[in-house]
Design a protein around this motif. Structure first.
Motif, PDB file in Angstrom:
ATOM      1  N   GLY A  22       0.832  -1.182   0.000  1.00 14.54           N
ATOM      2  CA  GLY A  22       0.000   0.000   0.000  1.00 14.54           C
ATOM      3  C   GLY A  22       0.872   1.237   0.000  1.00 14.54           C
ATOM      4  N   ILE A  23       0.317   2.350  -0.417  1.00 19.89           N
ATOM      5  CA  ILE A  23       1.079   3.602  -0.403  1.00 19.89           C
ATOM      6  C   ILE A  23       1.286   4.090   1.026  1.00 19.89           C
ATOM      7  CG2 ILE A  23       0.986   6.036  -1.052  1.00 19.89           C
ATOM      8  CD1 ILE A  23       1.844   4.124  -3.275  1.00 19.89           C
ATOM      9  N   GLY A  24       0.328   3.849   1.903  1.00 18.28           N
ATOM     10  CA  GLY A  24       0.525   4.227   3.306  1.00 18.28           C
ATOM     11  C   GLY A  24      -0.763   4.416   4.069  1.00 18.28           C
ATOM     12  N   SER A  25      -1.590   5.361   3.627  1.00 17.58           N
ATOM     13  CA  SER A  25      -2.762   5.700   4.426  1.00 17.58           C
ATOM     14  C   SER A  25      -3.869   4.665   4.277  1.00 17.58           C
ATOM     15  CB  SER A  25      -3.287   7.090   4.044  1.00 17.58           C
ATOM     16  OG  SER A  25      -3.830   7.092   2.743  1.00 17.58           O
ATOM     17  N   MET A  26      -4.611   4.514   5.367  1.00 19.78           N
ATOM     18  CA  MET A  26      -5.733   3.589   5.451  1.00 19.78           C
ATOM     19  C   MET A  26      -6.915   4.315   6.086  1.00 19.78           C
ATOM     20  SD  MET A  26      -4.932   0.435   4.368  1.00 19.78           S
ATOM     21  CE  MET A  26      -5.865  -0.775   5.334  1.00 19.78           C
ATOM     22  N   PRO A  27      -8.138   3.828   5.852  1.00 18.43           N
ATOM     23  CA  PRO A  27      -9.300   4.467   6.478  1.00 18.43           C
ATOM     24  C   PRO A  27      -9.391   4.146   7.961  1.00 18.43           C
ATOM     25  CG  PRO A  27      -9.977   2.547   5.224  1.00 18.43           C
ATOM     26  CD  PRO A  27      -8.514   2.736   4.952  1.00 18.43           C
ATOM     27  N   GLY A  28     -10.156   4.956   8.671  1.00 11.75           N
ATOM     28  CA  GLY A  28     -10.453   4.661  10.067  1.00 11.75           C
ATOM     29  C   GLY A  28      -9.440   5.220  11.033  1.00 11.75           C
ATOM     30  N   ARG A  36      -3.122  -5.118  11.238  1.00  9.95           N
ATOM     31  CA  ARG A  36      -3.479  -6.519  11.027  1.00  9.95           C
ATOM     32  C   ARG A  36      -3.851  -6.772   9.568  1.00  9.95           C
ATOM     33  NH1 ARG A  36      -7.646  -9.773  10.625  1.00  9.95           N
ATOM     34  NH2 ARG A  36      -9.150  -8.068  10.714  1.00  9.95           N
ATOM     35  N   ILE A  37      -4.615  -5.852   8.978  1.00 11.88           N
ATOM     36  CA  ILE A  37      -5.017  -6.012   7.578  1.00 11.88           C
ATOM     37  C   ILE A  37      -3.799  -5.965   6.661  1.00 11.88           C
ATOM     38  CG2 ILE A  37      -6.245  -4.884   5.680  1.00 11.88           C
ATOM     39  CD1 ILE A  37      -8.352  -4.022   7.758  1.00 11.88           C
ATOM     40  N   VAL A  38      -2.935  -4.980   6.885  1.00 16.27           N
ATOM     41  CA  VAL A  38      -1.763  -4.813   6.022  1.00 16.27           C
ATOM     42  C   VAL A  38      -0.847  -6.028   6.097  1.00 16.27           C
ATOM     43  CG1 VAL A  38       0.363  -3.479   5.784  1.00 16.27           C
ATOM     44  CG2 VAL A  38      -1.821  -2.299   5.977  1.00 16.27           C
ATOM     45  N   LEU A  39      -0.615  -6.519   7.290  1.00 18.33           N
ATOM     46  CA  LEU A  39       0.241  -7.704   7.445  1.00 18.33           C
ATOM     47  C   LEU A  39      -0.414  -8.949   6.857  1.00 18.33           C
ATOM     48  CD1 LEU A  39       1.619  -7.141  11.043  1.00 18.33           C
ATOM     49  CD2 LEU A  39       3.006  -7.363   8.967  1.00 18.33           C
ATOM     50  N   GLY A  40      -1.724  -9.029   6.934  1.00 19.65           N
ATOM     51  CA  GLY A  40      -2.416 -10.207   6.436  1.00 19.65           C
ATOM     52  C   GLY A  40      -2.561 -10.237   4.927  1.00 19.65           C
ATOM     53  N   GLU A  41      -2.588  -9.059   4.289  1.00 23.53           N
ATOM     54  CA  GLU A  41      -2.896  -9.015   2.866  1.00 23.53           C
ATOM     55  C   GLU A  41      -1.675  -8.860   1.963  1.00 23.53           C
ATOM     56  OE1 GLU A  41      -5.798  -9.602   1.653  1.00 23.53           O
ATOM     57  OE2 GLU A  41      -6.889  -9.613   3.542  1.00 23.53           O
TER      58      GLU A  41
END
Length: 341
Positions: A22-28, A36-41
């Motif tokens: 990912g470039i960096g930013s995530m929602p929320g 957890r999402i970034v490491l899992g995906e």
């Protein structure tokens, strides 16, 4: 695959073949869930940024918090150089500490390549005000001071991440969305009636080189604006460049020359927001977009998966949780498709 058995030192680029990130930013606002999402995906996970948490979690405030001996504060909704550390800076530093603690908790034993992100010196100079008013960009001496301060701060920041992730290969992404505007003299003055003088290409190269040389890890320069100065990125010593493929247009020759010279490409191939009444692209669609560009450039397919990392076009802070996860999954699977060809 043989590639999976090769160490980072044996590869030309410091990421696994067929990687996506990912470039960096995530929602929320939940760093635990985002990490957890970034490491899992992702095969090339990163430290999530959550600008939805407010001041201090934004690009400029987060980058400014890393400056050494240049404290900042919020004034009228803008970051400016302050006389001393205050609550705004403490909030930004607290957010950093919380994020690094979560990274350590979830990724402390991670053995692959891990990416962190921070704003670069030109974007910070165009987004932080002097105490007397006006962006730091107006004062070349202030820009040099900021760059030296950022180099010191990022050197320590990267060292801290490496201590926390002792088995990982760390890559730093420098975010420079303002770089083309700084070079072209398109940064507006505080009145909005004029613009600051362009920064010469050689000067910008030197400023970026100061930071890149200081951190001691491979650096990818990210710019989601048109007209990214690829020659400058290469001259500054970056290992790669992160681009929105939708903004490349017909400027294929400069990109081809950069890739031929060995610059890694973080290919922004998936939209950051869904089309109206649409859904996230499939992994096949994302892979096709990267493959079509690569074929236009005329490089061998066997080289693609090693030199290219698949990414969304830019950050995902404006997306829904569901869409962000779907886009990261599509990028991950697209990278795998490209590696299997």
């Amino acid at each position: 695959m043989v590639e999976e058995q090769r160490t980072t030192d044996e590869r030309r680029w410091p990421w696994p073949a067929g990687a996506a990130t990912g470039i960096g930013s995530m929602p929320g606002t939940d760093i635990t869930e985002a990490q957890r999402i970034v490491l899992g995906e992702l095969a090339l996970p990163h430290l999530p940024e959550l600008p939805g948490r407010g001041p201090g979690a934004d690009l400029i405030g987060r980058g400014a918090a890393l400056l050494v001996d240049l404290p900042v504060e919020l004034y009228a909704g803008r970051w400016r150089i302050a006389g001393g550390p205050g609550r705004d800076l403490r909030r930004a530093l607290d957010l950093w500490e919380r994020d690094l603690d979560e990274m350590t908790e979830q990724a402390g034993e991670f053995t692959g390549t891990f990416k962190i992100q921070a704003a670069g010196p030109l974007t910070l100079a165009a987004g932080i005000e002097l105490p007397i008013g006006g962006w730091m960009l107006r004062d070349p001496g202030a820009v040099r001071d900021l760059t030296g301060s950022l180099a010191d701060g990022l050197r320590e920041h990267v060292a801290q991440v490496r201590r926390r992730l002792p088995r990982a290969t760390v890559v730093l992404q420098l975010d420079e969305p303002s770089l083309p505007a700084v070079l072209a003299g398109r940064i507006a003055t505080e009145s909005g009636l004029g613009a600051y003088r362009p920064v010469e290409s050689a000067t910008a190269t030197g400023l970026l080189d100061t930071v890149i040389s200081a951190v001691g890890v491979p650096v990818v320069l990210h710019c989601c604006a048109p007209d990214v100065p690829l020659d400058l990125v290469r001259a500054a010593g970056a290992a790669g460049v992160a681009l929105d493929l939708g903004l490349v247009g017909n400027r294929l020759d400069p990109l081809g020359e950069a890739i031929d010279a060995g610059l890694g490409l973080f290919a922004g191939a998936a939209p950051t927001l869904p089309p109206p009444a649409g859904r996230a692209p499939s992994s096949a669609q994302v892979a096709d977009r990267v493959r079509q560009l690569w074929d236009k450039l005329g490089f061998p397919r066997a080289q693609l998966a090693e030199q290219v990392v698949v990414t969304p076009a830019c950050g995902l802070a404006g997306a829904t949780d569901e869409y962000a996860r779907a886009v990261l999954t599509a990028c991950r699977d697209a990278g795998r498709r490209l590696a299997e060809e």
